[in-house]
Design a protein around this motif. Structure first.
Motif, mmCIF file in Angstrom:
data_model
loop_
_atom_site.group_PDB
_atom_site.id
_atom_site.type_symbol
_atom_site.label_atom_id
_atom_site.label_comp_id
_atom_site.label_asym_id
_atom_site.label_seq_id
_atom_site.Cartn_x
_atom_site.Cartn_y
_atom_site.Cartn_z
ATOM 1 N N HIS A 116 0.852 -1.191 0.000
ATOM 2 C CA HIS A 116 0.000 0.000 0.000
ATOM 3 C C HIS A 116 0.892 1.247 0.000
ATOM 4 N N PRO A 117 1.057 1.866 -1.177
ATOM 5 C CA PRO A 117 1.938 3.038 -1.243
ATOM 6 C C PRO A 117 1.260 4.301 -0.707
ATOM 7 N N ARG A 118 2.066 5.112 -0.062
ATOM 8 C CA ARG A 118 1.678 6.455 0.340
ATOM 9 C C ARG A 118 2.764 7.366 -0.216
ATOM 10 N N LEU A 119 2.385 8.284 -1.052
ATOM 11 C CA LEU A 119 3.357 9.128 -1.731
ATOM 12 C C LEU A 119 3.297 10.547 -1.196
ATOM 13 N N GLN B 209 4.678 5.171 -8.070
ATOM 14 C CA GLN B 209 3.457 4.409 -7.789
ATOM 15 C C GLN B 209 3.332 3.228 -8.734
ATOM 16 N N HIS B 210 3.654 3.440 -9.985
ATOM 17 C CA HIS B 210 3.581 2.363 -10.973
ATOM 18 C C HIS B 210 4.567 1.238 -10.626
ATOM 19 N N HIS C 246 3.041 -0.718 -7.718
ATOM 20 C CA HIS C 246 1.927 -1.570 -8.145
ATOM 21 C C HIS C 246 2.404 -2.766 -8.962
ATOM 22 N N VAL D 239 -3.429 9.531 -8.633
ATOM 23 C CA VAL D 239 -2.277 9.475 -7.746
ATOM 24 C C VAL D 239 -2.491 10.483 -6.622
#
Length: 164
Positions: free
Chosen positions: A7-10, A28-29, A32, A134
């Motif tokens: 689970h990304p948080r940018l 993000q890519h 994923h 995003v």
């Protein structure tokens, strides 16, 4: 395995600048792509953690050294990292750098948790043509004492508190 484990948080730390959306989209890519890869899923599920909250903060300052904060939160691992903003480069180069950056983050996690070697990188996929979804947390860098002003990186406390 259908369950998302990563689970990304940018985020981006700026000094009056704008968020570097092109690089955040590439990061993000890359995340994923790892999340969907069966070899990476198997590797992660052997850790005993249900998921990984991966916070990535791009810095709008010279990147002298990265900061990392890795914590256990129940059945989740929360890992926050900083990474440098690349200068102008092609979309393919951005993707290559994003994949290398995320892999380096997982190498740090692997070493911290004494895990087996990382699986190979998945086949590179082209970046999405539209990435309006995003979500990026933007924070201006807080003022720091004068003696730390030229440090060129976020402090560990700033990384720990970045996403709230």
């Amino acid at each position: 395995m259908d369950e998302f484990w990563l689970h990304p948080r940018l985020g981006t730390a700026t000094r009056g600048g704008r968020a570097p959306r092109h690089y955040l989209i590439a990061l993000q890519h890359a995340v994923h792509t790892l999340d969907a890869d069966p070899r990476w899923q198997q590797w992660w599920f052997r850790t005993g953690f249900r998921g990984c909250q991966l916070g990535i903060v791009t810095e709008g300052v010279d990147h002298l050294r990265p900061s990392a904060d890795i914590r256990h939160l129940g059945d989740q691992l929360r890992a926050n990292f900083t990474c440098a903003l690349p200068s102008d480069c092609s979309d393919n180069e951005l993707m290559r750098r994003a994949v290398a950056e995320v892999r380096t983050m997982f190498e740090v996690i692997r070493e911290a948790m004494a895990l087996p070697a990382l699986p190979p990188d998945p086949e590179p996929a082209p970046p999405p043509s539209c990435a309006d979804d995003v979500t990026v947390t933007e924070r201006a860098l807080t003022s720091v004492p004068r003696e730390l002003e030229q440090q060129g990186y976020l402090t560990l406390t700033q990384v720990q508190n970045f996403f709230g």
